[in-house]
Design a protein around this motif. Structure first.
Motif, PDB file in Angstrom:
ATOM      1  N   GLN A  98     -36.407  19.499 -20.203  1.00 18.37           N
ATOM      2  CA  GLN A  98     -35.597  20.347 -19.341  1.00 18.37           C
ATOM      3  C   GLN A  98     -36.265  21.711 -19.214  1.00 18.37           C
ATOM      4  OE1 GLN A  98     -31.557  20.513 -20.680  1.00 18.37           O
ATOM      5  NE2 GLN A  98     -31.143  18.413 -20.074  1.00 18.37           N
ATOM      6  N   ASN A 150     -35.774  25.612 -17.290  1.00 21.44           N
ATOM      7  CA  ASN A 150     -34.946  26.538 -16.533  1.00 21.44           C
ATOM      8  C   ASN A 150     -35.588  26.805 -15.185  1.00 21.44           C
ATOM      9  OD1 ASN A 150     -34.375  29.486 -15.663  1.00 21.44           O
ATOM     10  ND2 ASN A 150     -32.681  28.951 -17.033  1.00 21.44           N
ATOM     11  N   THR A 197     -32.995  22.999 -14.704  1.00 21.62           N
ATOM     12  CA  THR A 197     -31.642  23.445 -15.011  1.00 21.62           C
ATOM     13  C   THR A 197     -31.376  24.842 -14.473  1.00 21.62           C
ATOM     14  OG1 THR A 197     -32.296  24.387 -17.147  1.00 21.62           O
ATOM     15  CG2 THR A 197     -31.595  22.077 -17.142  1.00 21.62           C
ATOM     16  N   ARG A 243     -27.129  23.675 -16.722  1.00 23.35           N
ATOM     17  CA  ARG A 243     -26.737  22.447 -16.030  1.00 23.35           C
ATOM     18  C   ARG A 243     -27.911  21.909 -15.231  1.00 23.35           C
ATOM     19  NH1 ARG A 243     -21.125  22.805 -13.171  1.00 23.35           N
ATOM     20  NH2 ARG A 243     -21.231  20.602 -13.654  1.00 23.35           N
ATOM     21  N   ILE A 244     -28.103  20.610 -15.255  1.00 23.90           N
ATOM     22  CA  ILE A 244     -29.191  19.978 -14.516  1.00 23.90           C
ATOM     23  C   ILE A 244     -28.874  20.052 -13.027  1.00 23.90           C
ATOM     24  CG2 ILE A 244     -30.453  17.843 -14.102  1.00 23.90           C
ATOM     25  CD1 ILE A 244     -29.753  17.076 -17.018  1.00 23.90           C
TER      26      ILE A 244
END
Length: 80
Positions: free
Chosen positions: A3, A5, A29, A33-34
């Motif tokens: 993941q 940002n 993300t 949240r994705i």
């Protein structure tokens, strides 16, 4: 799947595109949240299929479909 940002992704776009080109899939993300998934070409169909199977897992249950049952039937007969 890593993941990243969205700000980090935007600031280092060439680095992350190179990693994706090498076969890695990234989840982007925003505030934890994705919001997007970046995958190598051809990978999106497999990911979409996996997501559909995950949805079905909560609704369906598949039991033993190979073992014979005690009921006799003839698929070729005309019972109309």
């Amino acid at each position: 799947m890593q993941q990243v940002n969205i700000t980090e992704f935007r600031n280092h776009l060439p680095k992350y595109l190179a990693r994706t080109k090498a076969g890695e899939t990234l989840e982007i993300t925003s505030r934890g949240r994705i919001v997007a998934r970046l995958a190598p070409p051809g990978e999106s169909a497999r990911i979409g299929a996996r997501q559909e199977l995950e949805k079905l897992r909560s609704k369906c249950r598949i039991g033993d479909v190979i073992s014979p049952i005690d009921e006799q039937w003839d698929a070729a007969s005309d019972n109309s």
